[in-house]
Design an enzyme around this catalytic site. Structure first.
Site, PDB file in Angstrom:
ATOM      1  N   ARG A 176       0.872  -1.180   0.000  1.00  0.00           N
ATOM      2  CA  ARG A 176       0.000   0.000   0.000  1.00  0.00           C
ATOM      3  C   ARG A 176       0.904   1.224   0.000  1.00  0.00           C
ATOM      4  O   ARG A 176       2.044   1.180   0.496  1.00  0.00           O
ATOM      5  CB  ARG A 176      -0.889   0.016   1.244  1.00  0.00           C
ATOM      6  N   LYS A 199      -2.569  -2.986   7.970  1.00  0.00           N
ATOM      7  CA  LYS A 199      -3.796  -2.586   8.634  1.00  0.00           C
ATOM      8  C   LYS A 199      -3.993  -3.380   9.921  1.00  0.00           C
ATOM      9  O   LYS A 199      -3.746  -4.582   9.973  1.00  0.00           O
ATOM     10  CB  LYS A 199      -5.003  -2.806   7.706  1.00  0.00           C
ATOM     11  N   HIS A 267      -2.150   3.072  -6.224  1.00  0.00           N
ATOM     12  CA  HIS A 267      -2.750   1.856  -5.678  1.00  0.00           C
ATOM     13  C   HIS A 267      -2.990   0.816  -6.771  1.00  0.00           C
ATOM     14  O   HIS A 267      -3.025  -0.390  -6.492  1.00  0.00           O
ATOM     15  CB  HIS A 267      -4.070   2.191  -4.974  1.00  0.00           C
ATOM     16  N   ARG A 270      -0.461  -1.896  -6.876  1.00  0.00           N
ATOM     17  CA  ARG A 270      -0.694  -3.011  -5.955  1.00  0.00           C
ATOM     18  C   ARG A 270      -1.654  -4.016  -6.597  1.00  0.00           C
ATOM     19  O   ARG A 270      -1.435  -5.229  -6.514  1.00  0.00           O
ATOM     20  CB  ARG A 270      -1.258  -2.469  -4.641  1.00  0.00           C
ATOM     21  N   HIS A 293      -4.264  -9.265   3.319  1.00  0.00           N
ATOM     22  CA  HIS A 293      -5.720  -9.280   3.432  1.00  0.00           C
ATOM     23  C   HIS A 293      -6.135 -10.163   4.609  1.00  0.00           C
ATOM     24  O   HIS A 293      -5.632 -11.279   4.767  1.00  0.00           O
ATOM     25  CB  HIS A 293      -6.360  -9.833   2.160  1.00  0.00           C
ATOM     26  N   TYR A 302      -9.476 -10.787  -7.326  1.00  0.00           N
ATOM     27  CA  TYR A 302      -8.499 -10.791  -8.421  1.00  0.00           C
ATOM     28  C   TYR A 302      -8.727 -11.935  -9.395  1.00  0.00           C
ATOM     29  O   TYR A 302      -8.271 -11.874 -10.538  1.00  0.00           O
ATOM     30  CB  TYR A 302      -7.075 -10.831  -7.860  1.00  0.00           C
TER      31      TYR A 302
END
Length: 321
Positions: A176, A199, A267, A270, A293, A302
């Site tokens: 990110r 995150k 982004h 990524r 994730h 994806y």
């Protein structure tokens, strides 16, 4: 502070003041728990606060009295549907509403455990269905052209080298933008794998390709700023930490020069990392870990990109009579 940010902050303060003190205290406790126990980021906490303030303000208008902890046990599916309808009427998208209702349910569930009431009627309401939009990655050739052009665009060689280094790292490691710009001098020299705190404070290991290390080394040779352990690895023009807005501006110039769509943002690199890795035979679990994730369902989007690409190739190449 002026402009939209100041207006939003003022509105938040107004809503907080409008809450009954007991409910404001409960909301603060829940948010503290989400931050400390679940490791939610500051950005997520702000979003949750906005979600719950909207909900509690709606209850006050809907029932004609301030929302109180004891009243939450009386909520029904009709109340939740009315809230959802009001939010959609204000223009909230189905996806944003689903996220908002998820935060509301989490808070109601926490309150029911804390105060011992039955929240099953409110929790039985369903979130709106929405179609998850597919990421829009760059093609491999586009990514290469973009990185090549970045090395030649800025009139100051060290800034051109800096932008190239950051963009190469985003594409080569799937970071990110905040993760890349958060690197410090203590992270250099980069090893084959880099520990990233993403995150929610979750750590993961990401690969660092030789081309990325070489690009960063070339930038550091040209940079007028020394590498200090406790300072930013990627510097702005005045020596401070490089901001995302500056890099986004550089990317905007590159995509205009190459005729790329507006979706070609930092982004998107990524997204390109994940999509190209999947197309090359990477498995979803590995890609999930590399991207950081929390849920495999987030990574599965994806596969839709890859299927869409295959379908586009088929339609372009299939002989039609």
């Amino acid at each position: 502070m002026t402009g939209p940010a100041a207006s939003t902050e003022a509105a938040t303060r107004t809503l907080l003041l409008a809450l009954a003190p007991l409910m404001a205290d409960e909301l603060a406790r829940w948010l503290d728990g989400e931050r400390a126990v679940r490791g939610r980021s500051d950005h997520t906490i702000r979003a949750y606060q906005a979600d719950l303030l909207s909900f509690l303000a709606f209850l006050g208008r809907h029932h004609g009295e301030p929302a109180l902890p004891g009243n939450l046990g009386a909520l029904t599916q009709s109340d939740m549907r009315a809230f959802a309808a009001a939010e959609r009427g204000r223009g909230l998208s189905a996806r944003s509403l689903a996220r908002r209702l998820s935060a509301v349910r989490s808070f109601i569930r926490w309150m029911s455990d804390r105060h011992g009431f039955d929240a099953s009627r409110a929790l039985a309401s369903r979130s709106p269905k929405f179609t998850r939009s597919l990421p829009r990655p760059l093609a491999e050739a586009q990514a290469r052209e973009l990185l090549d052009l970045a090395a030649e665009t800025h009139p100051k060689p060290w800034i051109a080298a800096r932008d190239t280094a950051v963009l190469t790292l985003l594409y080569g490691s799937g970071l990110r933008i905040g993760e890349a710009l958060g690197l410090n001098g203590s992270d250099w020299p980069l090893r084959e794998a880099l520990t990233i705190r993403g995150k929610g404070g979750k750590e993961r290991q990401v690969p660092v390709l030789p081309v990325a290390r070489e690009a960063i080394a070339a930038y550091l040779v040209l940079s007028p700023w020394p590498v200090n352990r406790d300072e930013a690895l990627f510097r702005g023009a005045r020596g401070g930490r490089l901001s995302a807005s500056v890099l986004e501006g550089a990317m905007r110039g590159l995509r205009q020069a190459l005729g790329l769509p507006a979706s070609a943002t930092p982004h998107a690199l990524r997204h390109s990392f994940a999509t190209h890795l999947l197309a090359a035979g990477g498995d979803l679990r590995t890609i999930q870990e590399l991207l950081g994730h929390a849920s495999l369902s987030t990574t599965q989007v994806y596969t839709g990109v890859d299927d869409a690409h295959l379908l586009a190739v088929y339609r372009a190449a299939h002989p039609r009579t």
